[in-house]
Design a protein around this motif. Sequence first.
Motif, PDB file in Angstrom:
ATOM      1  N   LEU A  11       0.820  -1.212   0.000  1.00  0.00           N
ATOM      2  CA  LEU A  11       0.000   0.000   0.000  1.00  0.00           C
ATOM      3  C   LEU A  11       0.854   1.262   0.000  1.00  0.00           C
ATOM      4  O   LEU A  11       0.364   2.344  -0.337  1.00  0.00           O
ATOM      5  N   GLY A  12       2.108   1.134   0.412  1.00  0.00           N
ATOM      6  CA  GLY A  12       2.984   2.297   0.416  1.00  0.00           C
ATOM      7  C   GLY A  12       2.458   3.395   1.315  1.00  0.00           C
ATOM      8  O   GLY A  12       2.191   3.180   2.503  1.00  0.00           O
ATOM      9  N   ARG A  13       2.278   4.588   0.737  1.00  0.00           N
ATOM     10  CA  ARG A  13       1.874   5.751   1.525  1.00  0.00           C
ATOM     11  C   ARG A  13       0.374   5.800   1.824  1.00  0.00           C
ATOM     12  O   ARG A  13      -0.064   6.637   2.629  1.00  0.00           O
ATOM     13  N   TRP A  14      -0.410   4.954   1.168  1.00  0.00           N
ATOM     14  CA  TRP A  14      -1.834   4.879   1.500  1.00  0.00           C
ATOM     15  C   TRP A  14      -1.978   4.354   2.925  1.00  0.00           C
ATOM     16  O   TRP A  14      -1.400   3.341   3.285  1.00  0.00           O
ATOM     17  N   THR A  15      -2.802   5.031   3.726  1.00  0.00           N
ATOM     18  CA  THR A  15      -2.967   4.664   5.135  1.00  0.00           C
ATOM     19  C   THR A  15      -4.329   4.029   5.365  1.00  0.00           C
ATOM     20  O   THR A  15      -5.364   4.681   5.176  1.00  0.00           O
ATOM     21  N   PRO A  16      -4.373   2.762   5.770  1.00  0.00           N
ATOM     22  CA  PRO A  16      -5.677   2.141   6.026  1.00  0.00           C
ATOM     23  C   PRO A  16      -6.449   2.891   7.110  1.00  0.00           C
ATOM     24  O   PRO A  16      -5.857   3.455   8.037  1.00  0.00           O
ATOM     25  N   THR A  17      -7.754   2.908   6.983  1.00  0.00           N
ATOM     26  CA  THR A  17      -8.590   3.470   8.038  1.00  0.00           C
ATOM     27  C   THR A  17      -8.485   2.593   9.281  1.00  0.00           C
ATOM     28  O   THR A  17      -7.884   1.518   9.261  1.00  0.00           O
ATOM     29  N   VAL A  75      -6.494   5.876   3.005  1.00  0.00           N
ATOM     30  CA  VAL A  75      -6.619   7.318   2.813  1.00  0.00           C
ATOM     31  C   VAL A  75      -5.316   7.882   2.251  1.00  0.00           C
ATOM     32  O   VAL A  75      -4.217   7.477   2.639  1.00  0.00           O
ATOM     33  N   ARG A  76      -5.461   8.838   1.353  1.00  0.00           N
ATOM     34  CA  ARG A  76      -4.328   9.611   0.846  1.00  0.00           C
ATOM     35  C   ARG A  76      -4.187  10.811   1.775  1.00  0.00           C
ATOM     36  O   ARG A  76      -5.024  11.720   1.763  1.00  0.00           O
ATOM     37  N   ALA A  77      -3.161  10.799   2.599  1.00  0.00           N
ATOM     38  CA  ALA A  77      -2.997  11.834   3.615  1.00  0.00           C
ATOM     39  C   ALA A  77      -2.484  13.128   3.010  1.00  0.00           C
ATOM     40  O   ALA A  77      -2.088  13.183   1.829  1.00  0.00           O
TER      41      ALA A  77
END
Length: 248
Positions: A209-215, A244-246
């Motif tokens: 997922l890399g920089r994508w942050t799971p909810t 989420v894309r922060a």
Amino acid sequence: MDDPAAPSTARMIDFWLGGEHHFPVDVAAAHAFEGAYGPCAPVFRDLRAFLGRAVRAIAAQGVESFLVFGGGVPTMGNVHEAAPEARVLYTDVDPVTIRLGQQILAGSDRAGYGFGDATDLGTIDPAQLHRFVPGWGRSPVGVVFLGLAAFLDDPTLARTLDELYQATAPGSLLAIDFDTEELAGWPAALAMMGPAFRMRSPTAFRPLLGRWTPTADGIVPVATWRPDGPPAEVPDAFHGGLAVRADD
């Protein structure tokens, strides 16, 4: 439309969902797979229910447009039906499914269908992207990436998700799933999936997922992701969730 010569996973899923947009070759392939695995309709109905819950959760955050990769047949509770007020661009790489989707959505001014390869964002028609995902790159959007991870190797999946992260605006949300190792218990069915098919454990998937942050819900069996009631009793074939894309 002439019957296609080869089956499509998207149209096989339509058959399992009880839809009307598939061909004899898809039904034959679906029956052959079930002969090696067992009933698939409950699994894919649960997966479609997860899609609906994820899309509604994204829309509840104020997101008004969605870009869908591997869109499949746009019926049976697909994205624009789960979020009827949103604008939706479905994309796929299968020309038969694209034409079918365009026929189904011909009367809609909120949903469209076109060619799009998730691993190459430049393949999407800019005019379609501007029309149906007007906030792309400037305001939060929903990216639906379901049913694709299993057909991308780890480097390609990681690169693709990173490129999507860079292309979207902060606050965008990604709906994603992956095939677990459950199918390893059914070697005849696994062989039907072909050499490109990838199964992953949750611990192997998370870094991709890399920089994508799971909810806070995490990446979990899809039946247990914000269920509307008791989770469906289905094989643990898919895990998924929202990420989420922060802010940069």
